[in-house]
Write an enzyme that holds these catalytic residues in place. Structure first.
Site, PDB file in Angstrom:
ATOM      1  N   ALA A  49      -0.987   6.264   2.539  1.00 34.92           N
ATOM      2  CA  ALA A  49      -2.088   6.871   1.782  1.00 34.92           C
ATOM      3  C   ALA A  49      -2.167   6.314   0.363  1.00 34.92           C
ATOM      4  O   ALA A  49      -1.165   5.854  -0.199  1.00 34.92           O
ATOM      5  CB  ALA A  49      -1.895   8.388   1.745  1.00 34.92           C
ATOM      6  N   LYS A  95       3.673   7.747   4.466  1.00 37.18           N
ATOM      7  CA  LYS A  95       4.127   7.251   3.173  1.00 37.18           C
ATOM      8  C   LYS A  95       3.017   7.467   2.157  1.00 37.18           C
ATOM      9  O   LYS A  95       1.996   6.790   2.170  1.00 37.18           O
ATOM     10  CB  LYS A  95       4.475   5.759   3.212  1.00 37.18           C
ATOM     11  CG  LYS A  95       5.234   5.375   1.942  1.00 37.18           C
ATOM     12  CD  LYS A  95       5.199   3.906   1.626  1.00 37.18           C
ATOM     13  CE  LYS A  95       3.948   3.465   0.927  1.00 37.18           C
ATOM     14  NZ  LYS A  95       3.718   4.087  -0.398  1.00 37.18           N
ATOM     15  N   GLU A 123      -8.894   1.761   6.158  1.00 34.99           N
ATOM     16  CA  GLU A 123      -9.959   2.301   5.296  1.00 34.99           C
ATOM     17  C   GLU A 123      -9.744   1.701   3.917  1.00 34.99           C
ATOM     18  O   GLU A 123      -8.862   2.144   3.182  1.00 34.99           O
ATOM     19  CB  GLU A 123      -9.868   3.829   5.226  1.00 34.99           C
ATOM     20  CG  GLU A 123     -10.103   4.536   6.540  1.00 34.99           C
ATOM     21  CD  GLU A 123     -11.555   4.507   6.981  1.00 34.99           C
ATOM     22  OE1 GLU A 123     -12.428   4.107   6.177  1.00 34.99           O
ATOM     23  OE2 GLU A 123     -11.804   4.857   8.139  1.00 34.99           O
ATOM     24  N   CYS A 175     -13.627   5.357  -3.302  1.00 35.14           N
ATOM     25  CA  CYS A 175     -13.993   4.149  -2.561  1.00 35.14           C
ATOM     26  C   CYS A 175     -15.495   4.060  -2.306  1.00 35.14           C
ATOM     27  O   CYS A 175     -16.017   2.974  -2.098  1.00 35.14           O
ATOM     28  CB  CYS A 175     -13.223   4.099  -1.250  1.00 35.14           C
ATOM     29  SG  CYS A 175     -13.326   5.634  -0.330  1.00 35.14           S
ATOM     30  N   GLU A 189     -14.393  -4.757  -6.635  1.00 40.42           N
ATOM     31  CA  GLU A 189     -14.203  -3.325  -6.880  1.00 40.42           C
ATOM     32  C   GLU A 189     -13.432  -3.112  -8.190  1.00 40.42           C
ATOM     33  O   GLU A 189     -12.313  -3.608  -8.335  1.00 40.42           O
ATOM     34  CB  GLU A 189     -13.408  -2.721  -5.722  1.00 40.42           C
ATOM     35  CG  GLU A 189     -13.189  -1.232  -5.843  1.00 40.42           C
ATOM     36  CD  GLU A 189     -12.385  -0.663  -4.671  1.00 40.42           C
ATOM     37  OE1 GLU A 189     -11.364  -1.262  -4.298  1.00 40.42           O
ATOM     38  OE2 GLU A 189     -12.794   0.379  -4.133  1.00 40.42           O
TER      39      GLU A 189
HETATM   40  P1  NAD Z   1      -3.114   0.168  -2.679  1.00 46.05           P
HETATM   41  O1  NAD Z   1      -3.625  -0.767  -1.674  1.00 46.05           O
HETATM   42  O2  NAD Z   1      -2.430  -0.381  -3.873  1.00 46.05           O
HETATM   43  O3  NAD Z   1      -2.062   1.178  -2.032  1.00 46.05           O
HETATM   44  C1  NAD Z   1      -2.436   2.030  -0.955  1.00 46.05           C
HETATM   45  C2  NAD Z   1      -1.183   2.411  -0.201  1.00 46.05           C
HETATM   46  O4  NAD Z   1      -0.712   1.247   0.471  1.00 46.05           O
HETATM   47  C3  NAD Z   1      -0.031   2.866  -1.097  1.00 46.05           C
HETATM   48  O5  NAD Z   1       0.679   3.900  -0.443  1.00 46.05           O
HETATM   49  C4  NAD Z   1       0.810   1.605  -1.215  1.00 46.05           C
HETATM   50  O6  NAD Z   1       2.165   1.886  -1.487  1.00 46.05           O
HETATM   51  C5  NAD Z   1       0.628   1.004   0.155  1.00 46.05           C
HETATM   52  N1  NAD Z   1       0.824  -0.445   0.229  1.00 46.05           N
HETATM   53  C6  NAD Z   1       0.486  -1.371  -0.684  1.00 46.05           C
HETATM   54  N2  NAD Z   1       0.815  -2.609  -0.240  1.00 46.05           N
HETATM   55  C7  NAD Z   1       1.376  -2.442   0.990  1.00 46.05           C
HETATM   56  C8  NAD Z   1       1.920  -3.327   1.954  1.00 46.05           C
HETATM   57  N3  NAD Z   1       1.966  -4.651   1.744  1.00 46.05           N
HETATM   58  N4  NAD Z   1       2.404  -2.816   3.115  1.00 46.05           N
HETATM   59  C9  NAD Z   1       2.360  -1.487   3.346  1.00 46.05           C
HETATM   60  N5  NAD Z   1       1.867  -0.599   2.453  1.00 46.05           N
HETATM   61  C10 NAD Z   1       1.378  -1.070   1.292  1.00 46.05           C
HETATM   62  O7  NAD Z   1      -4.342   1.091  -3.046  1.00 46.05           O
HETATM   63  P2  NAD Z   1      -4.397   2.237  -4.126  1.00 46.05           P
HETATM   64  O8  NAD Z   1      -4.468   1.541  -5.444  1.00 46.05           O
HETATM   65  O9  NAD Z   1      -3.347   3.255  -3.884  1.00 46.05           O
HETATM   66  O10 NAD Z   1      -5.795   2.937  -3.772  1.00 46.05           O
HETATM   67  C11 NAD Z   1      -6.996   2.436  -4.233  1.00 46.05           C
HETATM   68  C12 NAD Z   1      -7.693   1.648  -3.142  1.00 46.05           C
HETATM   69  O11 NAD Z   1      -7.872   2.474  -1.986  1.00 46.05           O
HETATM   70  C13 NAD Z   1      -9.074   1.226  -3.560  1.00 46.05           C
HETATM   71  O12 NAD Z   1      -9.310  -0.097  -3.131  1.00 46.05           O
HETATM   72  C14 NAD Z   1      -9.980   2.196  -2.790  1.00 46.05           C
HETATM   73  O13 NAD Z   1     -11.277   1.738  -2.566  1.00 46.05           O
HETATM   74  C15 NAD Z   1      -9.220   2.380  -1.532  1.00 46.05           C
HETATM   75  N6  NAD Z   1      -9.627   3.619  -0.844  1.00 46.05           N
HETATM   76  C16 NAD Z   1     -10.363   3.511   0.310  1.00 46.05           C
HETATM   77  C17 NAD Z   1     -10.802   4.669   0.955  1.00 46.05           C
HETATM   78  C18 NAD Z   1     -11.613   4.600   2.226  1.00 46.05           C
HETATM   79  O14 NAD Z   1     -11.798   5.627   2.852  1.00 46.05           O
HETATM   80  N7  NAD Z   1     -12.096   3.435   2.644  1.00 46.05           N
HETATM   81  C19 NAD Z   1     -10.487   5.919   0.421  1.00 46.05           C
HETATM   82  C20 NAD Z   1      -9.735   5.980  -0.749  1.00 46.05           C
HETATM   83  C21 NAD Z   1      -9.305   4.823  -1.380  1.00 46.05           C
END
Ligand code: NAD
Length: 473
Positions: free
Chosen positions: A146, A172, A246, A280, A377
């Site tokens: 998440a 996680k 997502e 998002c 973004e």
């Molecule tokens: P992020 O990609 O940095 O992290 C998201 C999650 O992924 C975190 O728990 C992180 O620890 C994990 N993660 C990161 N790299 C990983 C890897 N290599 N392997 C496994 N897990 C990994 O994103 P964020 O900064 O937490 O959230 C913001 C992003 O989420 C924005 O791009 C936003 O648009 C997107 N988002 C999308 C939706 C949707 O429904 N499409 C909803 C909410 C947020």
């Protein structure tokens, strides 16, 4: 609430003993710690989820419905505390938290009922002397990852359908915002059997990657950035596990000359800066008709200046900080580069001179379709405004990004609304609205915004596999 992992119904530190600091975005001060888990902790959690799977997957839909209803009731009973945790951990103003928490509760209630309505296709004798039917089976252990922008709500979108379908889960949460997931484990400890949901805190590149790579995990569901989505898909390919992504968005808002401009501005003054623009589907890329551009920019600038930004615990405040120093620098970087390239900020355009990670709500004009700030973004309180000469150009610009999560069209012409809804390459299209969502309808992207749907019966189906059974007689 223990600041520990929750594995097999027990609270445990990371085996290494390592922790990450959790920071209050409104002050920049440390508010606590969480385990910085590694592959060995993921191993424990997957083992616990696998041990719990057989029994949980063989419960009746009615039983799962009753358990998930009890989870929803526990959330309702602890709503104030969960809301406070979310506000403190993400820096959300108390004035905006109710909508998101109400949706979280409704999502649980929706999926609590869903298992009783899950169906396969009708049975028939497609081959003489044999009856075929289709059933939907659960998959096994789901690895759910998440983001930080709506920590409990995004965790809910993953947990509720997965559990309803009969799977067990290792969740996680984001390393920035683990507390509401841990609180959920605390308040449901007597409701969910041990191992059915496990929470492993930690970073993406350690705990996250270990979860995605684990051969005992049947499917991975990520909400996060496009960057993380690509990394997850690549890692998951090694074990060919199912992936549900997502990812990010860059939502266009097309305001035609026949739209009610005042209504659009009133809406965007709230929705564009909601959650500090860290949404998002945030309406961030405004494309107006040439006839209303000046009026829109003037009114939007005025409305944006009127927003009260500051201490999120102040009930009058509409916008708080962004989530982290890194996020504040990222937002500032996008705007600074746009301004250096010749764009203008009609309001905002800088960080606030105070403790915590605040960025002014910002309107940027004078940008080309190819500009970085139009294409990428920002995930902050920043909108761009472009003026399109005609409908075809507006549509072309709207579709001309790598993302495809959500879009909106503002017009009083029904025919135009129908044409645009058909042609926009986005998973959600609103007409004369933006950002509104509900449990019954699917949410998910086209293009690099990912694949798979959250919410709705479509989400439930993603957490199942179809099986053909043929009975010879
Ligand atoms: P992020 O990609 O940095 O992290 C998201 C999650 O992924 C975190 O728990 C992180 O620890 C994990 N993660 C990161 N790299 C990983 C890897 N290599 N392997 C496994 N897990 C990994 O994103 P964020 O900064 O937490 O959230 C913001 C992003 O989420 C924005 O791009 C936003 O648009 C997107 N988002 C999308 C939706 C949707 O429904 N499409 C909803 C909410 C947020």
């Amino acid at each position: 609430m223990p600041e520990l992992n929750y594995i097999g119904g027990e609270w445990r530190p990371a085996r290494s003993g390592a922790t990450d600091e959790i920071i209050d975005p409104a002050t920049g001060r440390v508010m606590g710690t969480a385990p910085s888990s590694g592959p060995e902790d993921v191993e424990d959690a997957v083992a616990a989820a696998r041990a719990a799977y057989h029994e949980w997957s063989h419960t009746t839909p009615r039983h799962r419905s009753e358990v998930l209803t009890a989870v929803a009731d526990a959330i309702a009973a602890n709503m104030d505390e969960l809301s406070s945790i979310e506000c403190a951990n993400v820096g959300k103003p108390v004035s905006i938290i109710e909508f998101e928490m109400d949706l979280t509760l409704d999502n649980w209630r929706f999926f609590a009922h869903a298992p009783r309505f899950m169906e396969g296709k009708a049975a028939a004798e497609y081959v003489e002397g044999a009856t075929s039917y289709v059933r939907r089976d659960s998959l096994g252990v789901i690895g759910s990852i998440a983001p930080w922008n709506y920590p409990l709500n995004m965790a809910t979108w993953k947990l509720a359908p997965a559990l309803a379908a009969g799977n067990t889960v290792v969740l996680k949460p984001s390393e920035l915002t683990p507390y509401s997931a841990l609180k959920l484990m605390e308040i449901t400890a007597d409701i969910l059997p041990p191992g059915v949901v496990n929470v492993v805190c930690g970073r993406g590149t350690t705990a996250g990657e270990a979860l995605v790579a684990h051969p005992g995990v049947a499917m991975v569901s990520l909400t996060g950035s496009v960057r993380a989505g690509k990394a997850v898909a690549a890692t998951a390919a090694q074990t060919l596990k199912r992936v549900h992504l997502e990812l990010g968005g860059k939502a266009p808002v097309i305001v035609f000359d026949d739209a009610d401009v005042e209504a659009v501005v009133a809406h965007l003054a709230e929705s564009a800066y909601y959650n500090s623009g860290q949404d998002c589907t945030a309406p961030c890329r405004i494309i107006t008709g040439a006839g209303v551009n000046d009026r829109f920019v003037e009114a939007m600038t005025e409305a944006t200046r009127g927003l009260k930004v500051g201490d999120p615990t102040d009930a009058e405040v509409a916008m708080g900080p962004v989530v982290s120093e890194a996020q504040a620098q990222r937002v500032a970087g996008f705007v600074d580069r746009a301004l250096a390239a010749g764009a203008t900020a009609t309001t905002g355009g800088r960080r606030l001179d105070r403790e915590g990670w605040f960025y002014e709500p910002t309107v940027v004009i004078g940008v080309d379709q190819g500009a970085e700030i139009v294409q990428k973004e920002v995930f902050g309180p920043v909108i761009t405004v472009q003026s399109a000469p005609d409908e075809a150009t507006a549509l072309a610009w709207a579709n001309d990004v790598d993302y495809g999560l959500a879009a909106s069209v503002w017009t009083s012409d029904v025919g135009r609304a129908m044409r645009m809804s058909r042609e926009l390459e986005y998973g959600t299209v609103w007409v004369n609205d933006h950002i509104t969502i509900c449990s019954e309808m699917p949410h998910g992207g086209y293009k690099q915004s990912g694949y798979g749907k959250d919410m709705s019966m479509y989400a439930l189906e993603h957490y199942t596999e179809i099986k053909h059974v043929m009975i010879k007689h």
